[in-house]
Write a protein that holds these residues in place. Structure first.
Motif, PDB file in Angstrom:
ATOM      1  N   UNK A   1       0.928  -1.346  -0.030  1.00 46.98           N
ATOM      2  CA  UNK A   1      -0.071   0.136  -0.101  1.00 46.98           C
ATOM      3  C   UNK A   1       1.017   1.329  -0.210  1.00 46.98           C
ATOM      4  N   UNK A   2       2.042   1.177   0.752  1.00 47.44           N
ATOM      5  CA  UNK A   2       2.768   2.468   0.905  1.00 47.44           C
ATOM      6  C   UNK A   2       3.300   2.576  -0.655  1.00 47.44           C
ATOM      7  N   UNK A   3       3.559   1.577  -1.263  1.00 44.56           N
ATOM      8  CA  UNK A   3       4.175   1.997  -2.802  1.00 44.56           C
ATOM      9  C   UNK A   3       3.085   2.475  -3.621  1.00 44.56           C
ATOM     10  N   UNK A   4       1.845   2.633  -3.218  1.00 46.84           N
ATOM     11  CA  UNK A   4       0.942   3.413  -4.087  1.00 46.84           C
ATOM     12  C   UNK A   4       0.219   4.470  -3.543  1.00 46.84           C
ATOM     13  N   UNK A   5       0.928   4.912  -2.561  1.00 46.67           N
ATOM     14  CA  UNK A   5       0.114   6.317  -1.778  1.00 46.67           C
ATOM     15  C   UNK A   5       1.215   7.300  -1.541  1.00 46.67           C
ATOM     16  N   UNK A   6       0.551   8.474  -1.727  1.00 42.52           N
ATOM     17  CA  UNK A   6       0.769   9.769  -1.550  1.00 42.52           C
ATOM     18  C   UNK A   6       0.221  10.205  -0.201  1.00 42.52           C
ATOM     19  N   UNK A   7       1.071  10.313   0.719  1.00 42.67           N
ATOM     20  CA  UNK A   7       0.435  10.870   2.098  1.00 42.67           C
ATOM     21  C   UNK A   7       0.564  12.435   2.083  1.00 42.67           C
ATOM     22  N   UNK A   8      -0.401  13.327   2.378  1.00 48.73           N
ATOM     23  CA  UNK A   8      -0.142  14.922   2.492  1.00 48.73           C
ATOM     24  C   UNK A   8      -0.377  15.021   3.966  1.00 48.73           C
ATOM     25  N   UNK A   9       0.706  15.901   4.332  1.00 43.69           N
ATOM     26  CA  UNK A   9       0.939  16.306   5.710  1.00 43.69           C
ATOM     27  C   UNK A   9       1.255  17.895   5.816  1.00 43.69           C
ATOM     28  N   UNK A  10       1.010  18.284   6.786  1.00 47.79           N
ATOM     29  CA  UNK A  10       1.699  19.911   7.009  1.00 47.79           C
ATOM     30  C   UNK A  10       1.306  20.353   8.466  1.00 47.79           C
ATOM     31  N   UNK A  11       2.426  21.155   8.943  1.00 47.87           N
ATOM     32  CA  UNK A  11       2.099  21.624  10.367  1.00 47.87           C
ATOM     33  C   UNK A  11       0.976  22.643  10.492  1.00 47.87           C
ATOM     34  N   UNK A  12       0.126  23.158   9.550  1.00 49.22           N
ATOM     35  CA  UNK A  12      -0.410  24.318   9.489  1.00 49.22           C
ATOM     36  C   UNK A  12      -1.854  24.057  10.213  1.00 49.22           C
ATOM     37  N   UNK A  13      -2.390  22.909  10.341  1.00 45.50           N
ATOM     38  CA  UNK A  13      -3.659  22.962  11.125  1.00 45.50           C
ATOM     39  C   UNK A  13      -3.364  22.809  12.666  1.00 45.50           C
ATOM     40  N   UNK A  14      -2.465  21.840  12.873  1.00 44.06           N
ATOM     41  CA  UNK A  14      -2.086  21.575  14.323  1.00 44.06           C
ATOM     42  C   UNK A  14      -1.518  22.713  15.117  1.00 44.06           C
ATOM     43  N   UNK A  15      -0.676  23.434  14.304  1.00 43.49           N
ATOM     44  CA  UNK A  15      -0.163  24.469  15.097  1.00 43.49           C
ATOM     45  C   UNK A  15      -0.696  25.997  14.524  1.00 43.49           C
ATOM     46  N   UNK A  16      -1.661  25.794  13.872  1.00 48.16           N
ATOM     47  CA  UNK A  16      -2.234  27.194  13.434  1.00 48.16           C
ATOM     48  C   UNK A  16      -1.340  28.164  12.888  1.00 48.16           C
ATOM     49  N   UNK A  17      -0.623  27.722  11.501  1.00 50.69           N
ATOM     50  CA  UNK A  17       0.207  28.380  10.814  1.00 50.69           C
ATOM     51  C   UNK A  17      -0.059  28.503   9.556  1.00 50.69           C
ATOM     52  N   UNK A  18      -1.463  28.372   8.884  1.00 53.80           N
ATOM     53  CA  UNK A  18      -1.689  27.785   7.609  1.00 53.80           C
ATOM     54  C   UNK A  18      -1.343  29.052   6.455  1.00 53.80           C
ATOM     55  N   UNK A  19      -1.220  30.412   6.870  1.00 52.63           N
ATOM     56  CA  UNK A  19      -0.829  31.182   6.146  1.00 52.63           C
ATOM     57  C   UNK A  19       0.880  31.135   5.711  1.00 52.63           C
ATOM     58  N   UNK A  20       1.610  30.406   6.569  1.00 52.37           N
ATOM     59  CA  UNK A  20       2.911  30.345   6.273  1.00 52.37           C
ATOM     60  C   UNK A  20       3.264  29.406   5.000  1.00 52.37           C
ATOM     61  N   UNK A  21       2.386  28.598   4.514  1.00 46.51           N
ATOM     62  CA  UNK A  21       2.408  28.013   3.300  1.00 46.51           C
ATOM     63  C   UNK A  21       3.451  26.774   3.379  1.00 46.51           C
ATOM     64  N   UNK A  22       3.563  25.968   4.201  1.00 50.59           N
ATOM     65  CA  UNK A  22       4.383  24.841   4.346  1.00 50.59           C
ATOM     66  C   UNK A  22       3.740  23.757   4.591  1.00 50.59           C
ATOM     67  N   UNK A  23       3.691  22.748   3.506  1.00 55.94           N
ATOM     68  CA  UNK A  23       3.328  21.346   3.571  1.00 55.94           C
ATOM     69  C   UNK A  23       4.262  20.458   2.949  1.00 55.94           C
ATOM     70  N   UNK A  24       3.908  18.849   2.670  1.00 59.94           N
ATOM     71  CA  UNK A  24       4.693  18.048   2.381  1.00 59.94           C
ATOM     72  C   UNK A  24       3.945  16.885   2.059  1.00 59.94           C
ATOM     73  N   UNK A  25       4.563  16.244   0.843  1.00 64.69           N
ATOM     74  CA  UNK A  25       4.066  14.888   0.733  1.00 64.69           C
ATOM     75  C   UNK A  25       4.957  13.887   1.084  1.00 64.69           C
ATOM     76  N   UNK A  26       4.515  12.732   1.586  1.00 66.32           N
ATOM     77  CA  UNK A  26       5.364  11.722   1.672  1.00 66.32           C
ATOM     78  C   UNK A  26       5.324  10.470   0.992  1.00 66.32           C
ATOM     79  N   UNK A  27       6.045  10.242  -0.092  1.00 63.96           N
ATOM     80  CA  UNK A  27       6.002   9.176  -1.054  1.00 63.96           C
ATOM     81  C   UNK A  27       7.074   8.311  -1.042  1.00 63.96           C
ATOM     82  N   UNK A  28       6.766   7.055  -0.362  1.00 60.00           N
ATOM     83  CA  UNK A  28       7.959   5.989  -0.430  1.00 60.00           C
ATOM     84  C   UNK A  28       8.447   5.284  -1.746  1.00 60.00           C
ATOM     85  N   UNK A  29       7.558   5.617  -2.810  1.00 60.98           N
ATOM     86  CA  UNK A  29       7.765   4.882  -4.027  1.00 60.98           C
ATOM     87  C   UNK A  29       8.662   5.660  -4.968  1.00 60.98           C
ATOM     88  N   UNK A  30       9.918   5.615  -5.282  1.00 61.30           N
ATOM     89  CA  UNK A  30      10.782   6.329  -5.685  1.00 61.30           C
ATOM     90  C   UNK A  30      10.311   6.864  -7.139  1.00 61.30           C
TER      91      UNK A  30
END
Ligand SMILES: Cc1ncc(COP(=O)(O)O)c(C=O)c1O
Length: 381
Positions: free
Chosen positions: A221-250
């Motif tokens: 499943x990891x090989x077919x998945x793009x997981x999107x995460x960010x510090x923005x919701x948890x730490x209330x910094x959405x307007x700082x515009x930083x997020x990331x995708x975690x993609x195990x499959x090269x």
């Protein structure tokens, strides 16, 4: 947990779209998903120190930032990722739009599960794909996937990708391991790419419902998945515009990066600085936040379910409540509550009629007043 860490400043003059919408009107802003709490002091101090250098040239995410994220995800979510799986993004919305570009070829379909965060509903069309909808259903007091409905849909339609939201905005579910396993089974059977928007994963309120990233289920499943995460919701910094995708499959990662070439800007330096400080030093603040959100969620849940004509399910995660107003028989519930001094989000935007979404990430005084107004509004309906 100490609430001394959590500050609720006056947001009237903080260039906030949430508060500006109702400026000068007596309507409580409880709509767009940001919180009325100031960001953690550690994040603010890291930003101040970086600004004091006075140097803002081109930069790139440091090894130290990668390490902070890898450690934070292992610590908070028990998922061990590798630094080179991380692809930085200016936002999660860009992230799932890019993922839609990888769904087969133009004209192919992307499946998702309304009610859902509105930009998920428009992303397939933005990227010349078709949207396939399988609505969540209310069963046994909580929202679930409609497995039978999904089978019926898939009997005649072919999806190339599925976009899920875990924890789910707006219904507040943390998808269980069983539910994710069942979804993963469909993904393997139908050869779907999976895009999982996990932006709310740091906001689990119910400790009996731990968050599992779908990519952590197993290697295939990891090989077919793009997981999107960010510090923005948890730490209330959405307007700082930083997020990331975690993609195990090269090779998937390479295609994903290529899909954004020339379009996806580099992440703002200050977003990177805030992200590192949040993952490294933000946990005490996060715990104080969760304590406040749990209390707010319980009060709202009790109030809503005591009112004839309104109901909601327990909020397992997020600071958003999905409130069923159908029994009130209102033509436009969002407008009705706005006329009674309550600025909620309209359920129609999430793909479902008869609901409003209430953002309860506020101080106790604002919540008191909101509950008072809600009571009056429902009695007058
Ligand atoms: C599920 C979900 N995804 C994405 C976003 C927005 O992400 P970003 O601001 O990083 O584009 C939100 C904001 O409310 C959200 O709730």
């Amino acid at each position: 947990m100490s609430s001394a860490l959590l500050h609720t400043p006056d947001r009237q003059h903080s260039d906030s779209i949430k508060w500006q919408r109702y400026a000068g009107r007596d309507i409580l802003p409880m709509w767009v998903a940001d919180m009325d709490f100031a960001a953690p002091a550690e994040v603010v101090e890291a930003l101040q120190a970086r600004i004091a250098q006075g140097m803002f040239g081109y930069t790139e995410p440091s090894a130290s930032l990668h390490e902070a994220i890898v450690d934070g995800i292992a610590r908070d979510h028990g998922w061990q990722i590798e630094p080179d799986w991380i692809v930085f993004l200016p936002g999660v919305v860009s992230g799932f739009n890019l993922a839609c570009r990888l769904a087969g070829t133009p004209g192919d379909s992307v499946l998702t599960f309304p009610p859902i965060y509105p930009p998920v509903l428009t992303a397939p069309r933005n990227q010349e794909r078709r949207l396939l909808r399988s609505e969540l259903v209310l069963a046994g007091g909580h929202w679930e996937y409609d497995w039978e409905g999904l089978d019926t849909l898939l009997a005649t339609q072919r999806a190339r990708e599925v976009v899920i939201c875990n924890p789910h905005n707006p219904v507040g579910r943390v998808w269980s391991r069983d539910e994710l396993t069942r979804l993963a089974w469909y993904a393997e059977k139908h050869d779907w790419l999976i895009c999982s928007d996990d932006i709310h994963c740091g906001l689990v309120l119910d400790p009996t419902r731990p968050y599992t990233p779908i990519a952590a289920l197993d290697e295939s499943i990891a090989q077919r998945t793009i997981t999107l995460m960010a510090p923005s919701k948890t730490w209330n910094i959405p307007a700082l515009g930083c997020a990331f995708a975690v993609i195990p499959n090269a090779s998937l990662r390479k295609q994903y990066v290529a899909a954004g070439h020339g379009l996806t800007p580099e992440v703002n330096l200050l977003g990177l600085v805030a992200c590192e400080a949040a993952y490294r030093h933000g946990d005490a603040w996060r715990q104080a936040l969760l304590a406040r959100l749990r209390e707010n969620a319980q009060r709202l849940h009790a109030c809503v379910n005591a009112l004839d004509g309104l109901s909601m399910t327990p909020v397992e995660a997020t600071y958003l409540a999905w409130v069923d107003c159908r029994a009130l028989g209102l033509a436009q519930p969002q407008k009705y509550f706005e006329q009674h001094g309550l600025g909620f989000s309209d359920g129609r935007d999430f793909g479902m009629e008869g609901f409003v979404r209430i953002n309860f990430a506020c101080g106790p005084e604002l919540l008191d007043e909101a509950l008072r107004r809600l009571d009056l509004a429902v009695r007058a309906a």
